[in-house]
Design an enzyme around this catalytic site. Sequence first.
Site, PDB file in Angstrom:
ATOM      1  N   GLU A 128       0.480  -1.079   0.385  1.00 23.62           N
ATOM      2  CA  GLU A 128       0.209   0.340  -0.286  1.00 23.62           C
ATOM      3  C   GLU A 128       0.693   1.749   0.176  1.00 23.62           C
ATOM      4  O   GLU A 128       1.702   1.539   0.695  1.00 23.62           O
ATOM      5  CB  GLU A 128      -0.661   0.392   0.845  1.00 23.62           C
ATOM      6  CG  GLU A 128      -1.838   1.383   1.469  1.00 23.62           C
ATOM      7  CD  GLU A 128      -2.871   1.908  -0.005  1.00 23.62           C
ATOM      8  OE1 GLU A 128      -2.306   2.478  -0.695  1.00 23.62           O
ATOM      9  OE2 GLU A 128      -3.064   0.585  -0.555  1.00 23.62           O
TER      10      GLU A 128
ATOM     11  N   CYS B 218     -13.061   2.466   0.864  1.00 24.94           N
ATOM     12  CA  CYS B 218     -15.084   2.978   1.730  1.00 24.94           C
ATOM     13  C   CYS B 218     -14.361   3.581   2.906  1.00 24.94           C
ATOM     14  O   CYS B 218     -14.972   4.309   3.981  1.00 24.94           O
ATOM     15  CB  CYS B 218     -15.520   1.021   1.701  1.00 24.94           C
ATOM     16  SG  CYS B 218     -16.958   1.467   2.736  1.00 24.94           S
TER      17      CYS B 218
ATOM     18  N   HIS C  56     -43.601  -4.862  13.576  1.00 24.58           N
ATOM     19  CA  HIS C  56     -44.384  -3.520  13.638  1.00 24.58           C
ATOM     20  C   HIS C  56     -44.388  -2.433  14.527  1.00 24.58           C
ATOM     21  O   HIS C  56     -43.800  -2.807  15.377  1.00 24.58           O
ATOM     22  CB  HIS C  56     -46.336  -4.075  13.700  1.00 24.58           C
ATOM     23  CG  HIS C  56     -46.710  -2.228  13.635  1.00 24.58           C
ATOM     24  ND1 HIS C  56     -47.339  -1.841  12.673  1.00 24.58           N
ATOM     25  CD2 HIS C  56     -47.400  -1.658  14.163  1.00 24.58           C
ATOM     26  CE1 HIS C  56     -48.399  -1.076  12.110  1.00 24.58           C
ATOM     27  NE2 HIS C  56     -48.140  -0.863  14.214  1.00 24.58           N
TER      28      HIS C  56
END
Length: 456
Positions: free
Chosen positions: A37, A47, A444
């Site tokens: 890297e 991300c 619900h």
Amino acid sequence: MAGSTEDFDLVVIGFGKAGKTVAMKRAKAGDRVALVERDPMMYGGTCINVGCVPTKTLLTDMARFELGGDDGAKAFKRAQQRRNALVRKMNAANLQMAEAAGVQVILGEGRFVGERTIAVRTEAKERVIEGTVVIIDTGSETIIPPVPGADLPRVYTSTSIQQIERLPRRLVIVGGGPIALEFSTLFSGFGTEVHIVDNSDRALRNFEPDVAAYAQGVLERRNINFHLNNTATLFEKEADGIRVRLADGSVLEADAVLCAIGRKPATSTLDLGAVGIEVTPRGAVKVDEHLRTNVDGVYAAGDVNGGPQFTYVSFDDHRIILEDAWGADKGHAGARSTCGRVLPTTTFIEPPLATVGMSEAAAVGKGYDVVVKSGLIADMAIVPRPKILGQTDGMAKFVIDVKSDLILGATLFCPDAQELINAVAVAIRSGMTATELGGGIYTHPSTSELFNALLG
């Protein structure tokens, strides 16, 4: 070229989602693994550091501010501070996890000098490493539009604007895709007047036209202004801002400009041509359905291969590569591929706009006889959660095959759409019918009750 060649079972170039995941799994399995890297600020990938995680942190704090904030500039600064703290924590955690798994993380810039041989220029020296398997996972980078003045200090990318010193009073965004739309929502929520300049003939061009038109109206009520069929032709410095000249002759005055016309695969420094690795005209690494390049043992994953630019797609890429490169030990090499993937997407405007599968026009174009079931969220009496949240703007649409009752596609513009679309994707992937999804029993109050409302 200095030094002797170091041998590894796996070399990964780039700290992206697919590459780092394969690297850690293979290191834990006993392989000798190197991960290259070039930027320590990118440990963990796009991300975590500049994409999904930091921008959604800012959007989350924006939504909290809208519930009762009184000073957008101060709230934005606090959101930036929380964003930065979270990114630092996750960046460090990713490096620690990789090293703890046994991955040798090499900080430096890699380039191909042989088919599976990489020269890595580090701060101290150049190292030459060779892998039995090599994965290219270098991600993507911002496309800068060829507009005079694009290098001015007040012109930002989607990365640099996250660190903007002051909340702009007026912001011009060049581009109309998901990145542009999310930042328009973010800044308008903190009180900025936003102008989107897009060369398309309609806003949200990649979504169902009826849902897109409805969503555009919602965005316009948030002080987001659309300049369609238009392009920026010149950025000019002013004493206390920036002037944007448009192709139609109009002029926009702003404190800042965000260039958000898209991202391109980051391949320019890899020297792929030196070893004959094929690329597309846009610079993406060419791959087959198993993510193999034309060079044996070399794979490309994530944004760099030109596929959908989503971290969860990159995560699936890692599974494809694992199966293809190491699955023979389990008797199923190459069983997984990119063919037929059902990929949901979400654009995090307010409320979220999510989609999966085919649009109505695409389904009809493929010869399906379709029935469309759609409705406004505010009109769904048995779905009270949006009313409880005070977020009744929204619309949902399902495209269904008349013959089989299978769901061909769906677009959800409503609270919790980023979660609901995953359930629809599972239904499509598993062959669940619209009637079966509509006949489910859902908690619900939850927005998932819209399945009952539209499909039950």
